[in-house]
Design a protein around this motif. Structure first.
Motif, PDB file in Angstrom:
ATOM      1  N   LEU A 169       0.832  -1.235  -0.138  1.00 38.47           N
ATOM      2  CA  LEU A 169       0.093  -0.118  -0.033  1.00 38.47           C
ATOM      3  C   LEU A 169       1.059   1.362  -0.001  1.00 38.47           C
ATOM      4  CD1 LEU A 169      -2.726   1.267  -0.071  1.00 38.47           C
ATOM      5  CD2 LEU A 169      -2.825   0.958   2.405  1.00 38.47           C
ATOM      6  N   ARG A 170       2.027   1.299   0.916  1.00 43.64           N
ATOM      7  CA  ARG A 170       2.720   2.501   0.747  1.00 43.64           C
ATOM      8  C   ARG A 170       3.560   2.788  -0.616  1.00 43.64           C
ATOM      9  NH1 ARG A 170       4.574   0.034   5.598  1.00 43.64           N
ATOM     10  NH2 ARG A 170       6.639  -0.798   4.701  1.00 43.64           N
ATOM     11  N   ASP A 171       3.824   1.594  -1.123  1.00 42.51           N
ATOM     12  CA  ASP A 171       4.259   1.642  -2.580  1.00 42.51           C
ATOM     13  C   ASP A 171       3.193   2.212  -3.698  1.00 42.51           C
ATOM     14  OD1 ASP A 171       7.034   0.739  -2.136  1.00 42.51           O
ATOM     15  OD2 ASP A 171       6.502  -1.342  -2.441  1.00 42.51           O
ATOM     16  N   GLY A 172       1.997   1.428  -3.623  1.00 45.75           N
ATOM     17  CA  GLY A 172       1.037   2.165  -4.261  1.00 45.75           C
ATOM     18  C   GLY A 172       0.858   3.801  -4.048  1.00 45.75           C
ATOM     19  N   ILE A 173       0.924   4.115  -2.970  1.00 45.57           N
ATOM     20  CA  ILE A 173       0.655   5.574  -2.559  1.00 45.57           C
ATOM     21  C   ILE A 173       1.958   6.304  -3.277  1.00 45.57           C
ATOM     22  CG2 ILE A 173       0.594   7.356  -0.825  1.00 45.57           C
ATOM     23  CD1 ILE A 173      -0.582   5.071   0.855  1.00 45.57           C
ATOM     24  N   ALA A 174       3.218   5.666  -3.216  1.00 40.37           N
ATOM     25  CA  ALA A 174       4.314   6.436  -3.677  1.00 40.37           C
ATOM     26  C   ALA A 174       4.167   6.445  -5.312  1.00 40.37           C
ATOM     27  CB  ALA A 174       5.546   5.659  -3.391  1.00 40.37           C
ATOM     28  N   LEU A 175       3.700   5.686  -6.054  1.00 38.77           N
ATOM     29  CA  LEU A 175       3.486   5.459  -7.274  1.00 38.77           C
ATOM     30  C   LEU A 175       2.240   6.722  -7.708  1.00 38.77           C
ATOM     31  CD1 LEU A 175       3.633   1.547  -7.899  1.00 38.77           C
ATOM     32  CD2 LEU A 175       5.120   3.407  -8.946  1.00 38.77           C
ATOM     33  N   ALA A 176       1.258   6.721  -6.945  1.00 45.66           N
ATOM     34  CA  ALA A 176       0.160   7.523  -7.361  1.00 45.66           C
ATOM     35  C   ALA A 176       0.742   9.199  -7.248  1.00 45.66           C
ATOM     36  CB  ALA A 176      -0.768   7.311  -6.431  1.00 45.66           C
ATOM     37  N   VAL A 177       1.398   9.455  -5.860  1.00 40.69           N
ATOM     38  CA  VAL A 177       1.871  10.621  -5.657  1.00 40.69           C
ATOM     39  C   VAL A 177       2.870  10.972  -6.679  1.00 40.69           C
ATOM     40  CG1 VAL A 177       3.123  12.199  -4.068  1.00 40.69           C
ATOM     41  CG2 VAL A 177       1.364  10.683  -3.266  1.00 40.69           C
ATOM     42  N   SER A 178       3.794  10.085  -7.213  1.00 46.10           N
ATOM     43  CA  SER A 178       4.829  10.427  -7.837  1.00 46.10           C
ATOM     44  C   SER A 178       4.334  10.672  -9.645  1.00 46.10           C
ATOM     45  CB  SER A 178       5.773   9.368  -7.970  1.00 46.10           C
ATOM     46  OG  SER A 178       6.697   9.313  -6.848  1.00 46.10           O
ATOM     47  N   GLN A 179       3.286   9.968  -9.736  1.00 46.96           N
ATOM     48  CA  GLN A 179       2.613  10.325 -11.147  1.00 46.96           C
ATOM     49  C   GLN A 179       2.001  11.516 -11.166  1.00 46.96           C
ATOM     50  OE1 GLN A 179       2.894   7.982 -13.899  1.00 46.96           O
ATOM     51  NE2 GLN A 179       2.010   9.653 -15.076  1.00 46.96           N
ATOM     52  N   VAL A 180       1.186  12.040 -10.148  1.00 45.89           N
ATOM     53  CA  VAL A 180       0.738  13.258 -10.285  1.00 45.89           C
ATOM     54  C   VAL A 180       1.688  14.431 -10.318  1.00 45.89           C
ATOM     55  CG1 VAL A 180      -0.848  14.913  -8.930  1.00 45.89           C
ATOM     56  CG2 VAL A 180      -1.606  12.570  -9.047  1.00 45.89           C
ATOM     57  N   ASN A 181       2.854  14.290  -9.689  1.00 43.71           N
ATOM     58  CA  ASN A 181       3.891  15.095  -9.571  1.00 43.71           C
ATOM     59  C   ASN A 181       4.862  14.980 -10.614  1.00 43.71           C
ATOM     60  OD1 ASN A 181       3.075  16.594  -7.253  1.00 43.71           O
ATOM     61  ND2 ASN A 181       3.558  14.912  -6.199  1.00 43.71           N
ATOM     62  N   GLY A 182       4.598  14.139 -11.760  1.00 40.42           N
ATOM     63  CA  GLY A 182       5.507  13.892 -12.908  1.00 40.42           C
ATOM     64  C   GLY A 182       6.803  13.600 -12.644  1.00 40.42           C
ATOM     65  N   CYS A 183       6.891  13.040 -11.412  1.00 44.73           N
ATOM     66  CA  CYS A 183       8.436  12.751 -10.901  1.00 44.73           C
ATOM     67  C   CYS A 183       9.026  11.404 -11.607  1.00 44.73           C
ATOM     68  CB  CYS A 183       8.675  12.866  -9.376  1.00 44.73           C
ATOM     69  SG  CYS A 183      10.178  12.538  -9.146  1.00 44.73           S
ATOM     70  N   GLN A 184       9.660  11.658 -12.721  1.00 42.16           N
ATOM     71  CA  GLN A 184      10.255  10.625 -13.431  1.00 42.16           C
ATOM     72  C   GLN A 184      11.367   9.555 -12.605  1.00 42.16           C
ATOM     73  OE1 GLN A 184      12.213  11.096 -17.264  1.00 42.16           O
ATOM     74  NE2 GLN A 184      11.599   9.011 -18.105  1.00 42.16           N
ATOM     75  N   TYR A 185      12.030  10.376 -11.910  1.00 38.39           N
ATOM     76  CA  TYR A 185      12.970   9.748 -11.016  1.00 38.39           C
ATOM     77  C   TYR A 185      12.284   8.817 -10.071  1.00 38.39           C
ATOM     78  CZ  TYR A 185      16.761   8.578  -8.004  1.00 38.39           C
ATOM     79  OH  TYR A 185      17.927   7.883  -7.283  1.00 38.39           O
ATOM     80  N   CYS A 186      11.249   9.322  -9.392  1.00 36.14           N
ATOM     81  CA  CYS A 186      10.661   8.438  -8.402  1.00 36.14           C
ATOM     82  C   CYS A 186       9.778   7.498  -8.996  1.00 36.14           C
ATOM     83  CB  CYS A 186       9.632   9.739  -7.388  1.00 36.14           C
ATOM     84  SG  CYS A 186      10.848  10.491  -6.300  1.00 36.14           S
ATOM     85  N   LEU A 187       9.205   7.870 -10.186  1.00 35.57           N
ATOM     86  CA  LEU A 187       8.392   6.621 -10.697  1.00 35.57           C
ATOM     87  C   LEU A 187       9.210   5.587 -11.118  1.00 35.57           C
ATOM     88  CD1 LEU A 187       5.973   8.776 -13.092  1.00 35.57           C
ATOM     89  CD2 LEU A 187       5.234   7.133 -11.110  1.00 35.57           C
ATOM     90  N   SER A 188      10.549   5.747 -11.614  1.00 32.76           N
ATOM     91  CA  SER A 188      11.228   4.815 -11.923  1.00 32.76           C
ATOM     92  C   SER A 188      11.883   4.110 -10.692  1.00 32.76           C
ATOM     93  CB  SER A 188      12.512   5.232 -12.626  1.00 32.76           C
ATOM     94  OG  SER A 188      12.266   6.078 -13.888  1.00 32.76           O
ATOM     95  N   ALA A 189      12.269   4.886  -9.591  1.00 28.78           N
ATOM     96  CA  ALA A 189      12.754   4.320  -8.428  1.00 28.78           C
ATOM     97  C   ALA A 189      11.641   3.272  -7.625  1.00 28.78           C
ATOM     98  CB  ALA A 189      13.178   5.119  -7.446  1.00 28.78           C
ATOM     99  N   HIS A 190      10.537   4.070  -7.605  1.00 26.74           N
ATOM    100  CA  HIS A 190       9.419   3.372  -6.850  1.00 26.74           C
ATOM    101  C   HIS A 190       8.687   1.934  -7.809  1.00 26.74           C
ATOM    102  CE1 HIS A 190       9.141   5.645  -3.441  1.00 26.74           C
ATOM    103  NE2 HIS A 190       8.986   6.787  -4.226  1.00 26.74           N
ATOM    104  N   SER A 191       8.821   2.042  -9.106  1.00 26.48           N
ATOM    105  CA  SER A 191       8.297   1.010  -9.837  1.00 26.48           C
ATOM    106  C   SER A 191       9.456  -0.180  -9.515  1.00 26.48           C
ATOM    107  CB  SER A 191       8.293   1.274 -11.397  1.00 26.48           C
ATOM    108  OG  SER A 191       7.319   2.234 -11.396  1.00 26.48           O
ATOM    109  N   TYR A 192      10.737   0.136  -9.598  1.00 24.96           N
ATOM    110  CA  TYR A 192      11.722  -1.084  -9.404  1.00 24.96           C
ATOM    111  C   TYR A 192      11.474  -1.390  -7.975  1.00 24.96           C
ATOM    112  CZ  TYR A 192      16.188  -2.957  -8.292  1.00 24.96           C
ATOM    113  OH  TYR A 192      17.162  -3.751  -7.889  1.00 24.96           O
ATOM    114  N   VAL A 193      11.451  -0.636  -7.057  1.00 28.52           N
ATOM    115  CA  VAL A 193      11.132  -1.285  -5.629  1.00 28.52           C
ATOM    116  C   VAL A 193       9.834  -2.281  -5.477  1.00 28.52           C
ATOM    117  CG1 VAL A 193      10.518  -0.607  -3.134  1.00 28.52           C
ATOM    118  CG2 VAL A 193      12.656   0.531  -4.542  1.00 28.52           C
ATOM    119  N   ALA A 194       8.616  -1.346  -5.913  1.00 27.98           N
ATOM    120  CA  ALA A 194       7.420  -2.115  -6.025  1.00 27.98           C
ATOM    121  C   ALA A 194       7.559  -3.580  -6.653  1.00 27.98           C
ATOM    122  CB  ALA A 194       6.464  -1.476  -6.830  1.00 27.98           C
ATOM    123  N   SER A 195       8.289  -3.578  -7.983  1.00 24.67           N
ATOM    124  CA  SER A 195       8.441  -4.862  -8.538  1.00 24.67           C
ATOM    125  C   SER A 195       9.341  -5.887  -8.051  1.00 24.67           C
ATOM    126  CB  SER A 195       8.767  -4.546 -10.141  1.00 24.67           C
ATOM    127  OG  SER A 195       9.115  -5.640 -10.839  1.00 24.67           O
TER     128      SER A 195
END
Length: 180
Positions: A62-88
């Protein structure tokens, strides 16, 4: 191109070293985000205190899901890449769920409510409506859990802003900001 000089391992201050070492041990690398945040031991320790306390809330997926949603809204490619890696790779979240989370949705109703709330929180700068609160409560979240979702969103917002401001070089498998 990154708009800040990244400190080398030798240039990271003793005050920042414990947090940077802990992150490096967990990920088996020192992400560029933490090299940047290490420039300010106070900012890094503030982030680490918040992250450490919030790591005891909700569950990892759930924490990872929140990280992904927040990072998507903020258009943060670094965080989307990092959190996608961690989530997967660390939380074992499949690619379909990662895509859904980025869009503020989920295949699990309770997770869907939390990530939708986090997404709305970012989109409205915290000015969510009564319906938004009702939806997350109806999914089974207590008011304490809602405060935790807000705090997690703020934690991820901090790293989004650092990375967006400095255009941090991505050192994870790159994820495009556009959702497939």
């Amino acid at each position: 191109m990154t708009r800040i000089a990244l400190p080398t391992n030798e240039q990271i201050s003793a005050a920042s070293r414990p947090v940077v070492d802990a992150v490096t041990k967990q990920l088996k690398m020192t992400p560029n985000l933490f090299r940047i945040m290490a420039l300010s031991p106070n900012a890094l320790s503030g982030w680490a205190g918040l992250q450490g306390a919030l790591a005891k809330t909700l569950d990892a997926k759930l924490r990872d899901g929140i990280a992904l949603a927040v990072s998507q809204v903020n258009g943060c490619q670094y965080c989307l890449s990092a959190h996608s890696y961690v989530a997967s790779n660390l939380a074992n979240i499949d690619d379909d769920e990662i895509r859904l989370n980025r869009a503020g949705r989920s295949g699990t109703p309770k997770t869907a409510a939390a990530v939708a709330f986090a997404k709305k929180l970012m989109e409205t700068h915290g000015k969510v409506g009564d319906d938004d609160l009702h939806a997350v409560r109806a999914a089974g979240f207590t008011d304490a859990n809602i405060v935790e979702i807000i705090a997690l969103s703020a934690q991820f917002l901090l790293t989004n802003f650092v990375n967006n401001a400095f255009d941090t070089e991505i050192d994870f498998p790159v994820v495009d900001v556009a959702i497939d």
